[in-house]
Enzyme design. Structure first.
Site, PDB file in Angstrom:
ATOM      1  N   CYS A 271      -5.356   6.437   3.306  1.00  0.00           N
ATOM      2  CA  CYS A 271      -5.471   7.873   3.605  1.00  0.00           C
ATOM      3  C   CYS A 271      -6.929   8.327   3.469  1.00  0.00           C
ATOM      4  O   CYS A 271      -7.409   9.113   4.274  1.00  0.00           O
ATOM      5  CB  CYS A 271      -4.641   8.725   2.639  1.00  0.00           C
ATOM      6  N   ASP A 272      -7.610   7.877   2.428  1.00  0.00           N
ATOM      7  CA  ASP A 272      -8.904   8.471   2.067  1.00  0.00           C
ATOM      8  C   ASP A 272     -10.109   7.541   2.234  1.00  0.00           C
ATOM      9  O   ASP A 272     -11.248   7.988   2.071  1.00  0.00           O
ATOM     10  CB  ASP A 272      -8.860   8.949   0.601  1.00  0.00           C
TER      11      ASP A 272
ATOM     12  N   CYS B  53      -4.729   6.358  -2.548  1.00  0.00           N
ATOM     13  CA  CYS B  53      -4.353   5.885  -1.215  1.00  0.00           C
ATOM     14  C   CYS B  53      -5.594   5.559  -0.384  1.00  0.00           C
ATOM     15  O   CYS B  53      -6.215   6.462   0.185  1.00  0.00           O
ATOM     16  CB  CYS B  53      -3.494   6.930  -0.510  1.00  0.00           C
TER      17      CYS B  53
END
Ligand code: FAD
Ligand code: NAP
Length: 334
Positions: free
Chosen positions: A140-141, A137
Site C-alpha cells: 500500500c505505502d 503494508c
C-alpha cells in the site's frame, strides 16, 4: 426506517474463506449474503505475487485472485453488501446483527470469516508516526519511499515478502529481526539472502520509533541488541511492521468459545459451540493461515450450514434455482 436483510446464510467477511463459503452456499440454494467489511477481498488484496494458490502455473496477483473469487460468488447468486458488522446477538435464532450504518441482518445461520488483522509492536512512536513513516503494508505505502531508506520488522513470510517487494522502490532495504533465524519459508529466505539490495539486522528489538519535524516524519528507529543489550539509532525514512496478524474476533467475545483469541471449532468441522454458527479461515486457524486453507474451510462451513438447516427443518426449497439466483430477501421495516 431501518433496512433489514433476512437470509438463511449470512457470511461475515469477503476473503478467500467468506467467498468460498458464498460459492458453496449459493450453489446449495441458500442465497447467502456476504457482508464484506472494511477490507473487501481480505488480506490478499494488500499483497502482490501469489505463487502457491493451486491452478495457476504463472504468478498471479492477490487483488486479481480476489476479484475473480468475488465474481464467481456473485455469478452463482451470492449477494455482496459493503457494510461492517458492529453488533452481534447470538443468544437466539435467528441471529441478529447490526451494520455500522444501522442496517439489521437477521440470519438462520451465520458463517464467520472475519480473518485477521495486522499486529503492531506497541512501541513508543509507532501510533503517532502511523502514516508518517510507519506502516504495516508495503504494497500500500511502499511507493511513497521511492529512492529512500526503508526497514521491515519481522521474520515471517510477510516480512520477507514485504522486504523483497520494497526493493521495487528502494535500493536500501533492511530486515530487522529479533532472533538469529527466520521463520519464513526456505524459498523466500533464499530470495532474500541472494538480493543485493537487502541487509538483515539480526537479534534486534525495536525500542522506539523516532520522529523528526512534522515534514520529516520518521527519521530513525532505536534498536536494542538482544545479545548485548546495547541500544543504537538506525536512521531510516520508512518502517514497515510485519510481525503477524491477530484474529478479528472482538465482536464475538463472550458469545462464542475462543482459543487464544481464535474461534474454536469442533475438530474436522467448521462447527462452533453455538448451534447455527460456523467459522472458517484465519479467524479459526492459528496454524496454517493460507489462502487455500481459508478457502477449504470456507467450503466446510457452507456445507456444515446447509446440513444444519436441513436438520432444523429449514430445508432448501425444492425449486431453489442453482446458478445465478435471487440472493437473500431484503425488506425495509420501521
Ligand atoms: P481475510 O483475508 O483476513 O478476510 C477477512 C474478511 O473479513 C475481510 O473481507 C474483512 O473486510 C472482513 N471483516 C472483518 N471484520 C468484519 C466485520 N466486523 N464485518 C464484516 N466483515 C468483516 N496466503 C497464501 O496462501 N499465499 C500468499 O501468497 C499469501 N500472501 C500473503 C501476503 C500478505 C501481505 C498477507 C498479510 C497474507 C498473505 N497470505 C497468503 C495469507 C492469506 O492472505 C490469508 O491466509 C487469507 O487471506 C485468510 O483468508 P480469510 O478469508 O480467512 O480472511
Ligand atoms: P508469522 O508467521 O506469525 O511471523 C511473525 C514474525 O514476526 C515472526 O518472525 C516473529 O518472530 C515476529 N514477531 C512477532 N511478534 C514480534 C514482536 N513483538 N517483536 C518483533 N518481532 C515479532 O506472521 P506472518 O509472516 O504475517 O504470516 C502469517 C501467516 O500468513 C503465516 O501462516 C504465513 O505462512 C501466511 N503467509 C503466507 C505467505 C505465502 O504463502 N507466501 C505470505 C505471507 C503470509 P519470531 O520468529 O521470533 O517468533
Amino acid at each position: 426506517m431501518t433496512a433489514v436483510h433476512s437470509t438463511r446464510m449470512l457470511i461475515l467477511g469477503s476473503g478467500p474463506a467468506g467467498l468460498s463459503a458464498a460459492i458453496y452456499g449459493a450453489r446449495a440454494g441458500m442465497a447467502p449474503i456476504v457482508v464484506q467489511g472494511l477490507q473487501p477481498g481480505g488480506q490478499l488484496t494488500i499483497t502482490t505475487d501469489v505463487e502457491n494458490y493451486p491452478g495457476f502455473r504463472d504468478v498471479i496477483q492477490g487483488p486479481w485472485l480476489m476479484e475473480e473469487m468475488q465474481a464467481q460468488a456473485e455469478h452463482v447468486g451470492a449477494q455482496m453488501i459493503w457494510d461492517t458488522i458492529v453488533e452481534v446477538d447470538l443468544s437466539e435464532r435467528p441471529f441478529r446483527l447490526k451494520g455500522d450504518g444501522g442496517t439489521l441482518y437477521v440470519a438462520d445461520t451465520l458463517v464467520i470469516a472475519t480473518g485477521a488483522q495486522a499486529r503492531w509492536l506497541g512501541a513508543p512512536g509507532e501510533a503517532e508516526l502511523g502514516g508518517k513513516g510507519v506502516s504495516a503494508c508495503a504494497t500500500c505505502d511502499g511507493f511513497f519511499y521511492r529512492g529512500k531508506k526503508v526497514a521491515v520488522i519481522g521474520g515471517g513470510n510477510t516480512a520477507v515478502e514485504e522486504a523483497l517487494y520494497l526493493t521495487n522502490h528502494s535500493h536500501d532495504v533492511t530486515l530487522i529481526h529479533r532472533r538469529d533465524s527466520l521463520r519464513a519459508e526456505k524459498i523466500l529466505q533464499e530470495r532474500l539472502f541472494k538480493h543485493h539490495g537487502i541487509n538483515v539486522l539480526w537479534n534486534k528489538e525495536v525500542v522506539r520509533f523516532v520522529g523528526g519535524s512534522d515534514a520529516e516524519g520518521l527519521i530513525g528507529i532505536d534498536l536494542k541488541d538482544t545479545k548485548t543489550g546495547e541500544v543504537s539509532r538506525f536512521d531510516v525514512d520508512g518502517g514497515f511492521v510485519a510481525i503477524g496478524h491477530h484474529p478479528s474476533t472482538e465482536l464475538f467475545a463472550g458469545q462464542i468459545e475462543l482459543d487464544e483469541g481464535y474461534i474454536k471449532v469442533k475438530p474436522g468441522t467448521a462447527l462452533t459451540n453455538v448451534p447455527g454458527v460456523f467459522a472458517c479461515g484465519d479467524v479459526m486457524d492459528k496454524v496454517y493461515r493460507q489462502a487455500i486453507t481459508a478457502a477449504g474451510t470456507g467450503c466446510m462451513a457452507a456445507l456444515d450450514a446447509e446440513r444444519f438447516l436441513q436438520a432444523q427443518d429449514f430445508p432448501v426449497p425444492e425449486d431453489a434455482e442453482l446458478g445465478p439466483i435471487a440472493a437473500g430477501e431484503s425488506i425495509a421495516a420501521e
